[in-house]
Design a protein around this motif. Structure first.
Motif, PDB file in Angstrom:
ATOM      1  N   LEU A  72      41.118  16.471  -8.692  1.00 42.73           N
ATOM      2  CA  LEU A  72      41.477  15.074  -8.440  1.00 42.73           C
ATOM      3  C   LEU A  72      42.124  14.924  -7.067  1.00 42.73           C
ATOM      4  CD1 LEU A  72      43.018  14.051 -11.879  1.00 42.73           C
ATOM      5  CD2 LEU A  72      40.615  14.041 -11.153  1.00 42.73           C
ATOM      6  N   PRO A  73      41.937  13.784  -6.417  1.00 40.02           N
ATOM      7  CA  PRO A  73      42.611  13.559  -5.130  1.00 40.02           C
ATOM      8  C   PRO A  73      44.110  13.353  -5.341  1.00 40.02           C
ATOM      9  CG  PRO A  73      41.518  11.550  -5.840  1.00 40.02           C
ATOM     10  CD  PRO A  73      41.122  12.625  -6.831  1.00 40.02           C
ATOM     11  N   THR A  74      44.895  13.605  -4.310  1.00 40.44           N
ATOM     12  CA  THR A  74      46.330  13.333  -4.410  1.00 40.44           C
ATOM     13  C   THR A  74      46.595  11.832  -4.434  1.00 40.44           C
ATOM     14  OG1 THR A  74      46.484  13.515  -1.995  1.00 40.44           O
ATOM     15  CG2 THR A  74      47.004  15.483  -3.291  1.00 40.44           C
ATOM     16  N   GLU A  75      45.752  11.084  -3.759  1.00 48.55           N
ATOM     17  CA  GLU A  75      45.785   9.625  -3.811  1.00 48.55           C
ATOM     18  C   GLU A  75      44.334   9.149  -3.861  1.00 48.55           C
ATOM     19  OE1 GLU A  75      47.845   8.174  -0.427  1.00 48.55           O
ATOM     20  OE2 GLU A  75      49.817   8.803  -1.132  1.00 48.55           O
ATOM     21  N   GLY A  76      44.128   7.955  -4.390  1.00 45.53           N
ATOM     22  CA  GLY A  76      42.770   7.444  -4.457  1.00 45.53           C
ATOM     23  C   GLY A  76      42.439   6.959  -5.849  1.00 45.53           C
ATOM     24  N   SER A  77      41.133   6.873  -6.146  1.00 44.19           N
ATOM     25  CA  SER A  77      40.682   6.270  -7.393  1.00 44.19           C
ATOM     26  C   SER A  77      39.873   7.265  -8.211  1.00 44.19           C
ATOM     27  CB  SER A  77      39.838   5.024  -7.116  1.00 44.19           C
ATOM     28  OG  SER A  77      38.783   5.324  -6.213  1.00 44.19           O
ATOM     29  N   VAL A  78      40.080   7.209  -9.528  1.00 38.70           N
ATOM     30  CA  VAL A  78      39.446   8.140 -10.451  1.00 38.70           C
ATOM     31  C   VAL A  78      38.948   7.379 -11.673  1.00 38.70           C
ATOM     32  CG1 VAL A  78      39.815  10.129 -11.962  1.00 38.70           C
ATOM     33  CG2 VAL A  78      40.921  10.045  -9.725  1.00 38.70           C
ATOM     34  N   ILE A  79      37.729   7.683 -12.096  1.00 38.04           N
ATOM     35  CA  ILE A  79      37.213   7.193 -13.377  1.00 38.04           C
ATOM     36  C   ILE A  79      37.352   8.313 -14.396  1.00 38.04           C
ATOM     37  CG2 ILE A  79      35.207   6.349 -14.646  1.00 38.04           C
ATOM     38  CD1 ILE A  79      34.079   5.343 -11.972  1.00 38.04           C
ATOM     39  N   LEU A  80      37.915   8.010 -15.547  1.00 42.75           N
ATOM     40  CA  LEU A  80      38.021   8.976 -16.629  1.00 42.75           C
ATOM     41  C   LEU A  80      37.134   8.536 -17.779  1.00 42.75           C
ATOM     42  CD1 LEU A  80      41.854   9.821 -16.745  1.00 42.75           C
ATOM     43  CD2 LEU A  80      40.008  11.107 -15.656  1.00 42.75           C
ATOM     44  N   ASP A  81      36.143   9.349 -18.087  1.00 38.46           N
ATOM     45  CA  ASP A  81      35.220   9.096 -19.185  1.00 38.46           C
ATOM     46  C   ASP A  81      35.921   9.296 -20.523  1.00 38.46           C
ATOM     47  OD1 ASP A  81      32.855   8.643 -20.549  1.00 38.46           O
ATOM     48  OD2 ASP A  81      31.966  10.590 -20.049  1.00 38.46           O
ATOM     49  N   ALA A  82      35.317   8.779 -21.583  1.00 35.20           N
ATOM     50  CA  ALA A  82      35.842   8.991 -22.923  1.00 35.20           C
ATOM     51  C   ALA A  82      35.548  10.415 -23.376  1.00 35.20           C
ATOM     52  CB  ALA A  82      35.208   7.995 -23.885  1.00 35.20           C
ATOM     53  N   GLY A  83      36.490  11.008 -24.127  1.00 35.93           N
ATOM     54  CA  GLY A  83      36.271  12.351 -24.641  1.00 35.93           C
ATOM     55  C   GLY A  83      37.571  13.047 -24.960  1.00 35.93           C
ATOM     56  N   SER A  84      37.495  14.093 -25.764  1.00 35.95           N
ATOM     57  CA  SER A  84      38.701  14.823 -26.151  1.00 35.95           C
ATOM     58  C   SER A  84      39.269  15.634 -24.986  1.00 35.95           C
ATOM     59  CB  SER A  84      38.415  15.728 -27.345  1.00 35.95           C
ATOM     60  OG  SER A  84      37.354  16.629 -27.064  1.00 35.95           O
ATOM     61  N   THR A  85      38.417  16.163 -24.110  1.00 33.38           N
ATOM     62  CA  THR A  85      38.918  16.934 -22.968  1.00 33.38           C
ATOM     63  C   THR A  85      39.481  16.020 -21.889  1.00 33.38           C
ATOM     64  OG1 THR A  85      37.262  18.632 -23.432  1.00 33.38           O
ATOM     65  CG2 THR A  85      38.355  18.736 -21.306  1.00 33.38           C
ATOM     66  N   THR A  86      38.822  14.886 -21.638  1.00 33.86           N
ATOM     67  CA  THR A  86      39.357  13.946 -20.654  1.00 33.86           C
ATOM     68  C   THR A  86      40.682  13.356 -21.135  1.00 33.86           C
ATOM     69  OG1 THR A  86      37.926  12.230 -21.603  1.00 33.86           O
ATOM     70  CG2 THR A  86      37.139  13.352 -19.611  1.00 33.86           C
ATOM     71  N   VAL A 126      35.491  11.807 -13.661  1.00 33.44           N
ATOM     72  CA  VAL A 126      35.589  12.964 -14.560  1.00 33.44           C
ATOM     73  C   VAL A 126      34.773  12.619 -15.795  1.00 33.44           C
ATOM     74  CG1 VAL A 126      37.095  14.519 -15.823  1.00 33.44           C
ATOM     75  CG2 VAL A 126      37.872  13.519 -13.662  1.00 33.44           C
ATOM     76  N   LEU A 127      33.674  13.338 -15.960  1.00 29.48           N
ATOM     77  CA  LEU A 127      32.657  13.001 -16.944  1.00 29.48           C
ATOM     78  C   LEU A 127      32.694  13.984 -18.107  1.00 29.48           C
ATOM     79  CD1 LEU A 127      30.169  11.000 -17.150  1.00 29.48           C
ATOM     80  CD2 LEU A 127      28.805  12.871 -16.206  1.00 29.48           C
ATOM     81  N   ALA A 128      32.445  13.494 -19.312  1.00 27.14           N
ATOM     82  CA  ALA A 128      32.331  14.333 -20.502  1.00 27.14           C
ATOM     83  C   ALA A 128      30.891  14.280 -21.001  1.00 27.14           C
ATOM     84  CB  ALA A 128      33.290  13.852 -21.587  1.00 27.14           C
ATOM     85  N   THR A 129      30.513  15.248 -21.819  1.00 22.80           N
ATOM     86  CA  THR A 129      29.169  15.277 -22.387  1.00 22.80           C
ATOM     87  C   THR A 129      29.202  15.883 -23.782  1.00 22.80           C
ATOM     88  OG1 THR A 129      26.868  15.915 -21.973  1.00 22.80           O
ATOM     89  CG2 THR A 129      28.552  17.560 -21.456  1.00 22.80           C
ATOM     90  N   ASN A 130      28.249  15.500 -24.614  1.00 20.10           N
ATOM     91  CA  ASN A 130      28.090  16.103 -25.938  1.00 20.10           C
ATOM     92  C   ASN A 130      27.153  17.301 -25.904  1.00 20.10           C
ATOM     93  OD1 ASN A 130      28.515  12.991 -26.357  1.00 20.10           O
ATOM     94  ND2 ASN A 130      29.261  13.962 -28.220  1.00 20.10           N
ATOM     95  N   GLY A 131      26.208  17.286 -24.970  1.00 25.73           N
ATOM     96  CA  GLY A 131      25.256  18.370 -24.842  1.00 25.73           C
ATOM     97  C   GLY A 131      24.881  18.594 -23.397  1.00 25.73           C
ATOM     98  N   VAL A 143      40.558   4.272 -13.683  1.00 25.88           N
ATOM     99  CA  VAL A 143      39.716   3.333 -14.424  1.00 25.88           C
ATOM    100  C   VAL A 143      39.153   4.073 -15.643  1.00 25.88           C
ATOM    101  CG1 VAL A 143      37.734   1.779 -14.329  1.00 25.88           C
ATOM    102  CG2 VAL A 143      39.065   2.232 -12.248  1.00 25.88           C
ATOM    103  N   THR A 144      39.252   3.458 -16.802  1.00 26.65           N
ATOM    104  CA  THR A 144      38.698   4.079 -18.012  1.00 26.65           C
ATOM    105  C   THR A 144      38.270   3.013 -18.998  1.00 26.65           C
ATOM    106  OG1 THR A 144      39.047   5.751 -19.736  1.00 26.65           O
ATOM    107  CG2 THR A 144      40.909   4.301 -19.220  1.00 26.65           C
ATOM    108  N   HIS A 145      37.280   3.342 -19.805  1.00 27.48           N
ATOM    109  CA  HIS A 145      36.831   2.464 -20.893  1.00 27.48           C
ATOM    110  C   HIS A 145      37.247   3.043 -22.236  1.00 27.48           C
ATOM    111  CE1 HIS A 145      33.834   5.584 -20.453  1.00 27.48           C
ATOM    112  NE2 HIS A 145      33.355   5.301 -21.641  1.00 27.48           N
TER     113      HIS A 145
END
Length: 253
Positions: free
Chosen positions: A90-104, A170-175, A120-122
């Motif tokens: 992750l950047p020290t400053e800036g913008s990050v999207i966090l995906d849904a998931g147990s690891t995120t 930061v993206l999560a996946t099932n497979g 930003v997250t949904h």
């Protein structure tokens, strides 16, 4: 052999042969039948296998998607290590999207107090964890909330992600297939994940090694669209090489 390595190989064998049985796995891995049953139970709780008498069959055949609370209990130590390692991406400053998931969600929980980011997250659980963080400017994406993932999907969510440009997603996946796509069981979730990939300058995939070799119904990205994979030490060397062949940097926590 670590548990994560056994479980990854078990998934591969189940996919290849359509079924695995306890005695054969115990002999193959030189472990007790009880150890194999614990592995199968963990994989079944994650929806990656389905238990049958004497063994298991691939979970993807049943179109089963475990609840987020169930997934959160699987491979907890490995997910914690992955989350901590992903902090360095992750950047020290800036913008990050966090995906849904147990690891995120673990990553959100691990963000240090001095972090100064626009997030930003949904995903409702992630937003709840970050709402009181003093350094986070939190943006919650709305939409229809899926009960299994506690995440917003459909047109509202897609429109919101089309309107932003984040430094990192930061993206999560099932497979994940080392030579193919990233997949998830639900088409609406897949659409949101595609929008997240398109909305970020850099994509970091956080995925437990047991996700590799597992395929689900809805395809949302290819490994070539990922910049960095953060996974656990159980990911086999051959799979690492295959992933790196797509131009992905691999970090094993």
């Amino acid at each position: 052999m670590y548990a994560a390595e056994r479980q990854q190989e078990t998934l591969r064998l189940a996919e290849e042969h359509g079924r695995v049985d306890v005695p054969s796995l115990a002999a193959r891995f030189h472990v007790t039948a009880e150890t194999v049953r614990r592995d199968l139970k963990a994989l079944a709780r994650a929806g990656l296998l389905h238990r049958v008498h004497g063994g298991a069959v691939p979970g993807t055949r049943l179109a089963f998607e475990p609840d987020l609370a169930e997934r959160d209990t699987v491979a907890a130590d490995e997910k914690d290590r992955i989350a901590r390692a992903a902090l360095a991406e992750l950047p020290t400053e800036g913008s990050v999207i966090l995906d849904a998931g147990s690891t995120t969600a673990r990553l959100a929980q691990a963000l240090p107090a001095e972090a100064a980011l626009t997030v930003v997250t949904h995903a409702l659980p992630l937003a709840a964890r970050l709402a009181d963080h003093p350094g986070i400017s939190l943006h919650l994406v709305g939409g229809r909330v899926r009960h299994r993932t506690r995440a917003a999907v459909d047109d509202w969510a897609l429109r919101a992600y089309r309107e932003i440009n984040a430094d990192v997603a930061v993206l999560a996946t099932n497979g994940a297939a080392p030579h193919g796509p990233l997949t998830t069981p639900d088409l609406a979730e897949a659409a949101v994940k595609r929008a997240i990939v398109a909305a970020a300058d850099r994509v970091v995939l956080v995925a437990h090694s047991a996700k590799f070799g597992v395929r689900h119904f809805a395809r949302f990205a290819d490994l070539s669209q990922v910049d960095t994979l953060v996974t656990d030490s159980g990911l086999a060397a051959g799979t690492v090489r295959a992933v790196e062949g797509h131009g992905v940097r691999v970090v094993r926590a």
